[in-house]
Scaffold this motif. Sequence first.
Motif, PDB file in Angstrom:
ATOM      1  N   ARG A  49      25.806 -50.211  -5.257  1.00  0.00           N
ATOM      2  CA  ARG A  49      24.831 -51.234  -4.888  1.00  0.00           C
ATOM      3  C   ARG A  49      25.511 -52.491  -4.366  1.00  0.00           C
ATOM      4  NH1 ARG A  49      20.657 -50.488 -10.024  1.00  0.00           N
ATOM      5  NH2 ARG A  49      19.337 -48.895  -9.039  1.00  0.00           N
ATOM      6  N   ARG A  95      23.881 -55.331  -2.130  1.00  0.00           N
ATOM      7  CA  ARG A  95      23.006 -55.994  -3.083  1.00  0.00           C
ATOM      8  C   ARG A  95      23.781 -57.064  -3.843  1.00  0.00           C
ATOM      9  NH1 ARG A  95      18.273 -53.664  -2.782  1.00  0.00           N
ATOM     10  NH2 ARG A  95      17.624 -55.435  -4.045  1.00  0.00           N
ATOM     11  N   PRO A  96      23.101 -58.137  -4.295  1.00  0.00           N
ATOM     12  CA  PRO A  96      21.654 -58.328  -4.229  1.00  0.00           C
ATOM     13  C   PRO A  96      21.193 -58.803  -2.848  1.00  0.00           C
ATOM     14  CG  PRO A  96      22.668 -60.213  -5.291  1.00  0.00           C
ATOM     15  CD  PRO A  96      23.767 -59.214  -5.077  1.00  0.00           C
ATOM     16  N   ASN A 135      18.877 -54.802   3.010  1.00  0.00           N
ATOM     17  CA  ASN A 135      19.548 -53.724   2.287  1.00  0.00           C
ATOM     18  C   ASN A 135      20.107 -52.725   3.305  1.00  0.00           C
ATOM     19  OD1 ASN A 135      20.291 -52.294  -0.074  1.00  0.00           O
ATOM     20  ND2 ASN A 135      18.416 -51.075  -0.015  1.00  0.00           N
ATOM     21  N   ASN A 185      17.740 -47.739  -2.420  1.00  0.00           N
ATOM     22  CA  ASN A 185      17.914 -48.012  -3.847  1.00  0.00           C
ATOM     23  C   ASN A 185      17.762 -46.754  -4.687  1.00  0.00           C
ATOM     24  OD1 ASN A 185      18.126 -50.746  -3.192  1.00  0.00           O
ATOM     25  ND2 ASN A 185      15.928 -51.087  -3.459  1.00  0.00           N
TER      26      ASN A 185
END
Length: 397
Positions: free
Chosen positions: A54, A60-61, A86, A94
């Motif tokens: 991630r 991310r974030p 993203n 995700n």
Amino acid sequence: MSYLKDLPNKEGYFGEFGGAFLPPELEPHFAEIEQAYRRLMRSADFLNELRYIRKHYQGRPTPVYYAHNLSADVGAHLYFKREDLNHSGAHKLNHCMGEALLAKHMGKKKLIAETGAGQHGVALATAAAYFGMECEIHMGEIDIAKEAPNVTRMKLLGANVVPVGFGGCSLKEAVDSAFQSYLSQADEAIFAIGSVVGPHPFPQMVRNFQSVMGLEAREQYLEMTGELPDHVTACVGGGSNALGIFAGFIDDDDVQLHGVEPLGKGTELGQHSATMTFGKPGMIHGFKCLLLSDEEGNPAPVHSIASGLDYPGVGPEHSYLKTSGRVNYHAISDDETLDAFYKISRREGIIPALESAHAIAWAMKFGRENPGTTILANLSGRGNKDIDYVTEHFGHG
């Protein structure tokens, strides 16, 4: 007591909705997926690998952004969770990276899925490339024509895109086709369902993988403003981006949650995909949910300008949240969506996915009616996939 820990129950039910209604030959495979998921979500090694992906691969974030121009236009304070930033351009990665990582730990070699707008297909093809797996994506012929840029992206990423030409040639039929293909490959493949739909454990798994959005957004909004938003909103087709962002606020009684679905061209059956507004309890694709159905009780034909929202069912958790009253659901038309699509592009320099434009259209409408209120909307994807279709059929606004 925590909502996310308490629901669903062990059988995969959110109240009366959910469950797993499977052909006998698939029951052991879904049981294997559930057992692996429950074991790995308690594994520090698995969770650390997912966190690394991630941060260092997905980026991310993703930020929360104050939409200052649109806020001035409508008289309310509009904030966007920027899932369009993203990697791969939408929230779908995700759960796709989570499902692919799960498949890797299970020893699977192939990922199979359906896609509507193509964002899930692109995300899964991205995950397959990352993990060195085969990828097979089923997509309705209508959506292939509407979302040509995403079809090109899937093929460039190495996926085999399977056109689906029966029935309505759209998302429901793509799910049917993918399920049928998975039946013969379940030993070596995993069916990476693209939303919070399908038989247990997928509605729970996808929600939990997507909850990263809501947990991030809650912390970011508090840091920006020192308080929580009055309202949180997201579009709803199957409903993964909505449940993902709702997860950060579901236990905050002072935060009102709003799902926005497609009213399409009108209120007659076949003109919309407004399941929460017009649907009744029914069965589709191995689970129970609110469903748009015809006189015989079969899933009805549906329509939305956004390919990712044209599904006659909805996630079982959304069905529960509707009947329990925790979430308010609203319907936005194609025309209102297009108006928002153009306004966001011109006023904020952000071209949104048509799916996301539904939620922002509602936020703008609600903001005008409630000046001074604060609204956090999930901008779940970027509109690169939609620009050819929109400009060809509707011009440049």
